[in-house]
Structure formats: C-alpha cells, structure tokens
Design an enzyme around this catalytic site. Structure first.
Site, PDB file in Angstrom:
ATOM      1  N   ASN A   5      -2.161  -7.415  -3.586  1.00 30.80           N
ATOM      2  CA  ASN A   5      -0.715  -7.222  -3.683  1.00 30.80           C
ATOM      3  C   ASN A   5      -0.161  -7.068  -2.268  1.00 30.80           C
ATOM      4  O   ASN A   5      -0.301  -6.008  -1.656  1.00 30.80           O
ATOM      5  CB  ASN A   5      -0.439  -5.955  -4.525  1.00 30.80           C
ATOM      6  CG  ASN A   5       1.039  -5.569  -4.533  1.00 30.80           C
ATOM      7  OD1 ASN A   5       1.895  -6.356  -4.133  1.00 30.80           O
ATOM      8  ND2 ASN A   5       1.325  -4.353  -4.980  1.00 30.80           N
ATOM      9  N   TRP A   6       0.447  -8.134  -1.775  1.00 28.80           N
ATOM     10  CA  TRP A   6       0.890  -8.132  -0.367  1.00 28.80           C
ATOM     11  C   TRP A   6       2.154  -7.302  -0.158  1.00 28.80           C
ATOM     12  O   TRP A   6       2.555  -7.076   0.968  1.00 28.80           O
ATOM     13  CB  TRP A   6       1.149  -9.558   0.103  1.00 28.80           C
ATOM     14  CG  TRP A   6      -0.064 -10.444   0.148  1.00 28.80           C
ATOM     15  CD1 TRP A   6      -1.335 -10.154  -0.295  1.00 28.80           C
ATOM     16  CD2 TRP A   6      -0.130 -11.777   0.671  1.00 28.80           C
ATOM     17  NE1 TRP A   6      -2.167 -11.212  -0.078  1.00 28.80           N
ATOM     18  CE2 TRP A   6      -1.462 -12.224   0.514  1.00 28.80           C
ATOM     19  CE3 TRP A   6       0.790 -12.641   1.257  1.00 28.80           C
ATOM     20  CZ2 TRP A   6      -1.874 -13.500   0.916  1.00 28.80           C
ATOM     21  CZ3 TRP A   6       0.393 -13.897   1.660  1.00 28.80           C
ATOM     22  CH2 TRP A   6      -0.926 -14.325   1.493  1.00 28.80           C
ATOM     23  N   LYS A   7       2.817  -6.929  -1.235  1.00 26.34           N
ATOM     24  CA  LYS A   7       4.102  -6.200  -1.144  1.00 26.34           C
ATOM     25  C   LYS A   7       5.069  -6.994  -0.250  1.00 26.34           C
ATOM     26  O   LYS A   7       5.004  -8.217  -0.249  1.00 26.34           O
ATOM     27  CB  LYS A   7       3.871  -4.775  -0.647  1.00 26.34           C
ATOM     28  CG  LYS A   7       2.789  -4.067  -1.494  1.00 26.34           C
ATOM     29  CD  LYS A   7       2.743  -2.598  -1.318  1.00 26.34           C
ATOM     30  CE  LYS A   7       1.665  -2.031  -2.231  1.00 26.34           C
ATOM     31  NZ  LYS A   7       1.615  -0.587  -2.233  1.00 26.34           N
ATOM     32  N   HIS A  47       5.081  -1.980 -11.286  1.00 26.16           N
ATOM     33  CA  HIS A  47       4.455  -1.291 -10.148  1.00 26.16           C
ATOM     34  C   HIS A  47       5.251  -0.010  -9.853  1.00 26.16           C
ATOM     35  O   HIS A  47       6.469   0.019 -10.005  1.00 26.16           O
ATOM     36  CB  HIS A  47       4.454  -2.217  -8.927  1.00 26.16           C
ATOM     37  CG  HIS A  47       3.625  -1.669  -7.806  1.00 26.16           C
ATOM     38  ND1 HIS A  47       4.108  -0.694  -6.955  1.00 26.16           N
ATOM     39  CD2 HIS A  47       2.362  -1.924  -7.417  1.00 26.16           C
ATOM     40  CE1 HIS A  47       3.152  -0.384  -6.087  1.00 26.16           C
ATOM     41  NE2 HIS A  47       2.085  -1.114  -6.346  1.00 26.16           N
ATOM     42  N   GLU A  89       6.231   1.279  -7.214  1.00 28.96           N
ATOM     43  CA  GLU A  89       7.333   1.117  -6.251  1.00 28.96           C
ATOM     44  C   GLU A  89       8.563   0.533  -6.939  1.00 28.96           C
ATOM     45  O   GLU A  89       9.697   0.860  -6.587  1.00 28.96           O
ATOM     46  CB  GLU A  89       6.865   0.259  -5.057  1.00 28.96           C
ATOM     47  CG  GLU A  89       5.938   1.059  -4.154  1.00 28.96           C
ATOM     48  CD  GLU A  89       4.891   0.259  -3.417  1.00 28.96           C
ATOM     49  OE1 GLU A  89       5.019  -0.975  -3.298  1.00 28.96           O
ATOM     50  OE2 GLU A  89       3.899   0.885  -2.965  1.00 28.96           O
ATOM     51  N   GLU A 133      -2.845   2.941 -11.388  1.00 28.41           N
ATOM     52  CA  GLU A 133      -2.570   3.223  -9.987  1.00 28.41           C
ATOM     53  C   GLU A 133      -1.956   4.609  -9.856  1.00 28.41           C
ATOM     54  O   GLU A 133      -0.736   4.765 -10.008  1.00 28.41           O
ATOM     55  CB  GLU A 133      -1.591   2.190  -9.428  1.00 28.41           C
ATOM     56  CG  GLU A 133      -2.116   0.777  -9.475  1.00 28.41           C
ATOM     57  CD  GLU A 133      -1.471  -0.094  -8.404  1.00 28.41           C
ATOM     58  OE1 GLU A 133      -2.198  -0.612  -7.571  1.00 28.41           O
ATOM     59  OE2 GLU A 133      -0.230  -0.212  -8.392  1.00 28.41           O
ATOM     60  N   GLY A 191      -1.114   3.707  -0.859  1.00 28.73           N
ATOM     61  CA  GLY A 191      -0.692   3.645   0.537  1.00 28.73           C
ATOM     62  C   GLY A 191      -0.863   4.954   1.290  1.00 28.73           C
ATOM     63  O   GLY A 191      -0.345   5.115   2.391  1.00 28.73           O
ATOM     64  N   SER A 232      -5.320   2.826  -2.435  1.00 24.99           N
ATOM     65  CA  SER A 232      -6.203   2.968  -1.261  1.00 24.99           C
ATOM     66  C   SER A 232      -7.626   2.469  -1.514  1.00 24.99           C
ATOM     67  O   SER A 232      -8.587   3.032  -0.995  1.00 24.99           O
ATOM     68  CB  SER A 232      -6.199   4.417  -0.755  1.00 24.99           C
ATOM     69  OG  SER A 232      -4.877   4.779  -0.385  1.00 24.99           O
ATOM     70  N   GLY A 244      -3.452  -3.120  -2.066  1.00 31.21           N
ATOM     71  CA  GLY A 244      -2.283  -3.299  -1.207  1.00 31.21           C
ATOM     72  C   GLY A 244      -2.725  -3.479   0.236  1.00 31.21           C
ATOM     73  O   GLY A 244      -3.105  -4.570   0.659  1.00 31.21           O
ATOM     74  N   GLY A 245      -2.721  -2.380   0.996  1.00 30.34           N
ATOM     75  CA  GLY A 245      -3.003  -2.424   2.437  1.00 30.34           C
ATOM     76  C   GLY A 245      -4.217  -3.259   2.823  1.00 30.34           C
ATOM     77  O   GLY A 245      -4.140  -4.105   3.726  1.00 30.34           O
TER      78      GLY A 245
HETATM   79  P1  PGA Z   1      -2.693   0.415  -1.521  1.00 30.96           P
HETATM   80  O1  PGA Z   1      -1.656  -0.175  -2.598  1.00 30.96           O
HETATM   81  O2  PGA Z   1      -3.994  -0.308  -1.711  1.00 30.96           O
HETATM   82  O3  PGA Z   1      -2.061   0.108  -0.179  1.00 30.96           O
HETATM   83  O4  PGA Z   1      -2.822   1.883  -1.777  1.00 30.96           O
HETATM   84  C1  PGA Z   1      -2.053  -0.467  -3.913  1.00 30.96           C
HETATM   85  C2  PGA Z   1      -0.878  -0.957  -4.712  1.00 30.96           C
HETATM   86  O5  PGA Z   1       0.219  -0.432  -4.547  1.00 30.96           O
HETATM   87  O6  PGA Z   1      -1.017  -1.890  -5.533  1.00 30.96           O
END
Ligand code: PGA
Length: 268
Positions: free
Chosen positions: A17-19, A104, A106, A176, A182, A222, A243-244
């Site tokens: 997930n590149w956001k 998600h 966010e 999640e 993050g 994470s 994500g990251g």
């Molecule tokens: P993260 O994000 O790996 O940076 O914690 C995961 C996500 O939000 O899907």
C-alpha cells in the site's frame, strides 16, 4: 475447522500500500526494482501493489506480463455522476486494477468514512468485478479499554452487511491495529494471532465455517523484513498489507521472500 487442519491451504498474499507516495518517476523506479528482484521461487505467493490513482495507468503498463498484480487504495461506489473529486470503481478497473483497498483506517479517521459507506463500496466493487480488501482494526484507546473485539466485530458486521457466502471468494480482510500503522510498533505475534483467529471465528458465525476457513486475513501495521517471518508464520495470518516497507524494492521483496520461504516449508 481450525488453523492446524492439514487441508487448510490459503495462498499467502503480500500487498504494498503505497499511500500518497508515487509520482510517475518514483513509480517507474520502484516497479523496475521490484520486477528486477522477482524470482520464480516467489510464484506461490500472490503479490499486488497499490499505487495512487495517478500512477495506476503507468503501473499497469509496467506490470503487464508480470506476476505482480495491481490495485487501488480506494474508490467511490457510483459509476459516474456529480461527485467532484471522486474516482469510481469502474474507472480503476478500466486502468487495470483487480483489487481495491476499502475502509483503511486513514480513510476512516482522516476522511470520515463510515462502515455504511464502506459497505456500499464493497458491494459495488464485487459487482464491478474487483476484489476488495476490507481493513478493520482498533485504536490504542480501544485496545487499552479492552474493546478490540467489540470494535472489530462491529466493523465486520456493518461493512459486510447484506453480503452472502457467494461474495466471499472475492473478499480479503486486513487486520490493521491503528496504533501499529506507521508507528514502528507492531502487534506481538500473540496479539496478531488472537485478533486474526477472532476475525475468522466471527466470519464463521456470520457466513459459515467453510467461508471462514478459506478467507485470507492479512496483517498490517509496521510489517517489515525484520518481523515478516514471525508474523507471516502465524496460523491465521495469510499475508500482509504493507505501507512504509513497500516503498523500497529491497524491503518489499524481502517480505515476499519470507512469505515464499514459509510457503515452501509448509509444502515440504
Ligand atoms: P505501515 O502501514 O506498514 O506503514 O505501518 C500499513 C498500512 O497502513 O496499510
């Protein structure tokens, strides 16, 4: 059916997930890196990347003929109309997306998405031929007051309202925990396994044991090369939403490699 039943074979699924990262140039660099590290030993793992809308077309072009699949991070449920700023499920499908992340945290917290809205998006995504990845998870405050199970159950029941067993072969769920996204904090293996098993049980109650047995539940929060092997080895963890660590080809592919290793150990 429990996790140690030998007949349970859920293919591991690793999603990046590149956001809101990914200009066209960054997209080309990252995908070229990922493709150059791809190895036929990874072919038992399903892998997908989720760039921003503006990079979908370029990503689709670059991934053509590869084993890596494409998805979008969100979309609106109406096909078209007066919805300024929105992008429809039909539009992302046209660009080559096969998957869509919905709900998600966010989107829920920063853009006020409700379970009811997410429910409409899930229904329409399946009708459009897409495969939704529904995200659920509790905040730190909810975990600390012992409400994890209640929060996740409500998210599942409301987001999946009206769906039937027939829809389920197209659905993936991502657990999640919001406090792990993050932040560098990861759920412990015990916390992740407990939540994943609870989600599987709840889906079993709502949609039957077979549906629950076949459902893939991804862990997100994470997830990185250092903890991938431990988390992805858990009996009810069927992959990751990353994500990251998905923004660098080396770390993303190290997680894919961990999933491939676990798969080959399980097959041996
Ligand atoms: P993260 O994000 O790996 O940076 O914690 C995961 C996500 O939000 O899907």
């Amino acid at each position: 059916m429990r996790e140690n039943d030998p007949k349970v074979e859920r293919q591991k699924f690793i999603c990046g997930n590149w956001k809101m990262h990914g200009t066209l140039e960054q997209t080309r660099t990252l995908l070229q890196g990922i493709l150059s590290q791809w190895n036929s030993e990874y072919s038992d793992v399903e892998v997908a990347v989720f760039p921003p809308f503006t990079a979908l077309m370029e990503a689709s072009r670059l991934l053509q003929g590869s084993a890596i699949q494409l998805g979008a991070q969100n979309a609106y449920y109406e096909d078209d109309g007066a919805f300024t700023g929105e992008v429809s499920l039909r539009m992302i499908a046209e660009l080559g997306a096969g998957f869509v992340i919905l709900g998600h945290s966010e989107r829920r917290t920063l853009f006020c998405e409700t379970d009811e809205l997410i429910n409409k998006k899930i229904e329409r995504s399946i009708a459009t031929g897409l495969m939704p990845i529904l995200c659920v998870g509790e905040s730190l405050e909810e975990r600390e007051r012992g409400a994890t199970d209640a929060v996740v159950t409500k998210q599942l029941e409301h987001s999946l309202a009206g769906l039937t067993i027939r829809h389920f072969s197209r659905i993936t769920i991502a657990y999640e925990p919001v406090w792990a996204i993050g932040t560098g904090k990861t759920a412990t293996p015990a916390q992740a396994q407990e939540s994943h098993a609870a989600i599987r049980d709840r889906i079993g109650t709502l949609f039957g044991r077979e549906t629950a047995r076949d459902l893939r539940i991804l862990y997100g929060g994470s997830l990185k090369p250092e903890n991938a092997h431990e988390l992805l080895s858990l009996p009810d963890v069927d992959g990751g939403l990353i994500g990251g660590a998905s923004l660098k080809a080396d770390s993303f592919m190290a997680i894919v490699q961990a999933a491939a290793q676990i798969t080959s150990q399980q097959q041996a």
